[in-house]
Design a protein around this motif. Structure first.
Motif, PDB file in Angstrom:
ATOM      1  N   ALA A 240       0.904  -1.249  -0.089  1.00 21.02           N
ATOM      2  CA  ALA A 240       0.033   0.061   0.159  1.00 21.02           C
ATOM      3  C   ALA A 240       0.828   1.492  -0.038  1.00 21.02           C
ATOM      4  O   ALA A 240       1.830   1.210   0.184  1.00 21.02           O
ATOM      5  N   ILE A 241       0.413   2.379  -0.760  1.00 17.63           N
ATOM      6  CA  ILE A 241       1.020   3.633  -0.311  1.00 17.63           C
ATOM      7  C   ILE A 241       1.434   4.161   1.096  1.00 17.63           C
ATOM      8  O   ILE A 241       0.530   3.628   1.904  1.00 17.63           O
ATOM      9  N   GLY A 242       2.440   4.878   1.072  1.00 12.11           N
ATOM     10  CA  GLY A 242       2.934   5.072   2.596  1.00 12.11           C
ATOM     11  C   GLY A 242       2.114   6.696   2.681  1.00 12.11           C
ATOM     12  O   GLY A 242       2.305   7.483   1.744  1.00 12.11           O
ATOM     13  N   LEU A 243       1.422   6.861   3.792  1.00  8.02           N
ATOM     14  CA  LEU A 243       0.924   8.127   4.313  1.00  8.02           C
ATOM     15  C   LEU A 243       1.373   8.444   5.317  1.00  8.02           C
ATOM     16  O   LEU A 243       1.326   8.143   6.499  1.00  8.02           O
ATOM     17  N   LEU A 244       2.098   9.738   5.216  1.00  3.03           N
ATOM     18  CA  LEU A 244       2.878  10.274   6.367  1.00  3.03           C
ATOM     19  C   LEU A 244       2.180  11.900   6.757  1.00  3.03           C
ATOM     20  O   LEU A 244       1.909  12.701   5.916  1.00  3.03           O
ATOM     21  N   PRO A 245       1.941  12.073   7.996  1.00  5.36           N
ATOM     22  CA  PRO A 245       1.399  13.481   8.432  1.00  5.36           C
ATOM     23  C   PRO A 245       2.536  14.509   8.223  1.00  5.36           C
ATOM     24  O   PRO A 245       3.520  14.264   8.517  1.00  5.36           O
ATOM     25  N   ALA A 246       1.935  15.657   7.888  1.00  3.91           N
ATOM     26  CA  ALA A 246       2.927  16.852   7.566  1.00  3.91           C
ATOM     27  C   ALA A 246       2.220  18.150   7.789  1.00  3.91           C
ATOM     28  O   ALA A 246       0.744  17.963   7.777  1.00  3.91           O
ATOM     29  N   ARG A 247       2.741  19.503   7.626  1.00  4.05           N
ATOM     30  CA  ARG A 247       2.250  20.420   7.415  1.00  4.05           C
ATOM     31  C   ARG A 247       2.723  21.497   6.458  1.00  4.05           C
ATOM     32  O   ARG A 247       3.739  21.545   6.220  1.00  4.05           O
ATOM     33  N   LEU A 248       1.721  22.012   5.914  1.00  3.22           N
ATOM     34  CA  LEU A 248       2.341  23.078   4.953  1.00  3.22           C
ATOM     35  C   LEU A 248       2.897  24.320   5.556  1.00  3.22           C
ATOM     36  O   LEU A 248       2.234  24.838   6.356  1.00  3.22           O
ATOM     37  N   SER A 249       3.950  24.888   4.992  1.00  2.00           N
ATOM     38  CA  SER A 249       4.659  26.057   5.492  1.00  2.00           C
ATOM     39  C   SER A 249       5.143  26.952   4.308  1.00  2.00           C
ATOM     40  O   SER A 249       5.670  26.027   3.363  1.00  2.00           O
ATOM     41  N   SER A 250       5.057  28.002   4.437  1.00  2.00           N
ATOM     42  CA  SER A 250       5.974  28.868   3.351  1.00  2.00           C
ATOM     43  C   SER A 250       6.941  29.656   3.848  1.00  2.00           C
ATOM     44  O   SER A 250       6.924  30.314   4.981  1.00  2.00           O
ATOM     45  N   VAL A 251       8.403  29.547   3.237  1.00  2.00           N
ATOM     46  CA  VAL A 251       9.424  30.456   3.768  1.00  2.00           C
ATOM     47  C   VAL A 251       9.945  31.270   2.563  1.00  2.00           C
ATOM     48  O   VAL A 251      10.390  30.385   1.526  1.00  2.00           O
ATOM     49  N   ASP A 252       9.986  32.322   2.459  1.00  2.00           N
ATOM     50  CA  ASP A 252      10.557  33.158   1.427  1.00  2.00           C
ATOM     51  C   ASP A 252       9.637  32.933  -0.012  1.00  2.00           C
ATOM     52  O   ASP A 252      10.568  32.574  -0.981  1.00  2.00           O
ATOM     53  N   GLY A 253       8.458  32.616   0.215  1.00  2.00           N
ATOM     54  CA  GLY A 253       7.688  32.077  -1.015  1.00  2.00           C
ATOM     55  C   GLY A 253       7.983  30.729  -1.487  1.00  2.00           C
ATOM     56  O   GLY A 253       7.130  30.592  -2.413  1.00  2.00           O
ATOM     57  N   ALA A 257       5.817  20.943   2.447  1.00  2.00           N
ATOM     58  CA  ALA A 257       5.233  20.073   3.315  1.00  2.00           C
ATOM     59  C   ALA A 257       6.313  19.385   4.091  1.00  2.00           C
ATOM     60  O   ALA A 257       7.237  18.743   3.588  1.00  2.00           O
ATOM     61  N   VAL A 258       6.131  19.749   5.497  1.00  2.00           N
ATOM     62  CA  VAL A 258       7.214  19.360   6.448  1.00  2.00           C
ATOM     63  C   VAL A 258       6.492  18.531   7.644  1.00  2.00           C
ATOM     64  O   VAL A 258       5.647  19.084   8.056  1.00  2.00           O
ATOM     65  N   ALA A 268       6.865  27.504  -5.587  1.00  2.00           N
ATOM     66  CA  ALA A 268       6.731  28.680  -5.030  1.00  2.00           C
ATOM     67  C   ALA A 268       5.220  28.970  -4.887  1.00  2.00           C
ATOM     68  O   ALA A 268       4.330  28.139  -5.470  1.00  2.00           O
ATOM     69  N   GLY A 269       4.756  29.583  -3.742  1.00  2.00           N
ATOM     70  CA  GLY A 269       3.462  29.546  -3.305  1.00  2.00           C
ATOM     71  C   GLY A 269       3.214  30.052  -1.710  1.00  2.00           C
ATOM     72  O   GLY A 269       4.312  30.014  -0.944  1.00  2.00           O
ATOM     73  N   GLU A 270       1.977  30.205  -1.379  1.00  2.00           N
ATOM     74  CA  GLU A 270       1.736  30.525   0.233  1.00  2.00           C
ATOM     75  C   GLU A 270       0.576  29.549   0.480  1.00  2.00           C
ATOM     76  O   GLU A 270      -0.489  29.624   0.028  1.00  2.00           O
ATOM     77  N   ASP A 271       0.851  28.889   1.733  1.00  2.00           N
ATOM     78  CA  ASP A 271      -0.176  28.239   2.256  1.00  2.00           C
ATOM     79  C   ASP A 271       0.538  27.961   3.825  1.00  2.00           C
ATOM     80  O   ASP A 271       1.216  26.736   3.824  1.00  2.00           O
ATOM     81  N   HIS A 272      -0.188  28.363   4.993  1.00  2.00           N
ATOM     82  CA  HIS A 272       0.595  28.284   6.123  1.00  2.00           C
ATOM     83  C   HIS A 272      -0.651  27.329   7.080  1.00  2.00           C
ATOM     84  O   HIS A 272      -1.614  27.529   7.247  1.00  2.00           O
TER      85      HIS A 272
END
Length: 366
Positions: A240-253, A257-258, A268-272
């Motif tokens: 099965a596919i691996g699914l890992l928890p992360a959070r979106l963050s933007s640094v200098d544009g 997903a960390v 490039a993008g913004e989503d915090h």
């Protein structure tokens, strides 16, 4: 050949909704597979199309004709059951020709013997016509059940897990036979299974069901390469596919997903601050460093002969690495993995739906 249109079809059993407002358009000559786990409503949906189970709501059209309330014999559809449902006291020839009895009463010109011989030739049953079902193997019984459906010249075939009683080797051979039969007949097939391999190898399109609802409809490539939800992603594919928890963050544009042991650049993008699940399939991972980073510890290694699968703990989740044997990994080894960023899937951590890049908004949207 026939086109089958299913519009908002629903079936309730008391307080339980087995099929919940499903709409599907099965094209003329298509091989559509209804795929899902036990209890997802796929067999109930098929039985409603066949006329064996009345719907609670919605309607069914066959070549534009409303057949929602029509009797099964009036639907020009042939059903092949999981149990084959052969008559034990009749020969193969008489089992195949049984549907022609009623037709011959209406039209004496029907040459039942010739029709049975024709179908037996198509299915390779010529030498078995005088045998009874108890003298047949599982694969031969399955072909007789197909022959009984085929002899009617139906507009469409409805098949309810017809291979589930066969062993693994025979299932593989019979999958190829069915696919070849569909190609030669150019008939409409609607096929129910819980086996993802059957779906991926036989279907022109797959409809994935979950809890009585439609999760996704698409070609085998679409549902595998761009799953619409974590359910579809996890149900199709082995390992099965691996699914890992992360959070979106933007640094200098730069959007990333960390998570614990996870770092995926998204351009490039913004989503915090949005919680996501990062998905990656085992065959897309490789050992080493790269822009995409997964860091974990080997939990278990499986030897598959020509390949090995290493299962790894990555933070609070797990992923698998699949590659040629030997991977030279042992339990407890720390491992760094990477992959092509285009092979990474993002899903909402709350609803489990697929997230896609929206360049015009420089963000990640459902």
């Amino acid at each position: 050949m026939s086109r089958i249109q299913i519009e908002g079809l629903t079936r309730r059993f008391g307080d339980v909704t087995a099929v919940d407002g499903i709409s599907l358009d099965v094209a003329d000559g298509e091989f559509l597979v209804l795929l899902g786990p036990s209890g997802c409503g796929k067999s109930t949906l098929l039985r409603m199309v066949a006329g064996l189970t009345p719907p609670t709501g919605g309607r069914i059209l066959l070549d534009g004709r409303d057949i929602t309330s029509a009797a099964p014999r009036e639907r020009d559809l042939a059903m092949v059951f999981q149990s084959y449902a052969l008559y034990p006291h009749l020969t193969v020839a008489k089992n195949i020709g049984f549907p022609l009895r009623t037709r011959r009463r209406r039209d004496p010109r029907i040459d039942a013997d010739a029709k049975v011989a024709e179908v037996a030739s198509v299915l390779g049953l010529e030498d078995l016509l005088d045998r009874r079902p108890k003298a047949l193997s599982g694969g031969q019984r399955q072909r007789v059940a197909l022959g009984r459906a085929l002899v009617r010249d139906p507009g469409a075939f409805l098949l309810d897990e017809p291979l589930s009683n066969l062993d693994a080797t025979l299932r593989t051979a019979t999958r190829a036979e069915l696919t070849d039969l569909h190609r030669r007949l150019r008939s409409t097939f609607v096929y129910v299974t819980h086996d993802q391999v059957e779906a991926m190898t036989m279907a022109t399109r797959i409809a994935v069901l979950n809890g009585g609802r439609l999760e996704q409809v698409g070609t085998p490539e679409e549902v595998y390469d761009a799953p619409a939800s974590t359910f579809v992603a996890g149900f199709i594919g082995s390992p099965a596919i691996g699914l890992l928890p992360a959070r979106l963050s933007s640094v200098d544009g730069a959007l990333r997903a960390v998570g614990d042991g996870v770092e995926v650049p998204l351009g490039a993008g913004e989503d915090h601050g949005r919680d996501v699940l990062v998905g990656v399939r085992p065959e897309h991972l490789r050992l080493g460093a790269g822009d995409v980073q997964f860091r974990g510890t080997v939990r278990h290694v499986e030897n598959l002969g020509g390949e090995e699968v290493a299962h790894l703990d990555v933070g609070a989740g797990r992923i698998a690495l699949r590659g040629p044997r030997p991977l030279d990994l042992a339990v407890g080894d720390p491992v760094a993995l990477t992959c092509d960023p285009a092979r990474v899937h993002l899903f909402s951590a709350t609803g489990g739906r697929r997230l896609v890049r929206t360049p015009s908004r420089d963000t990640v949207a459902a």
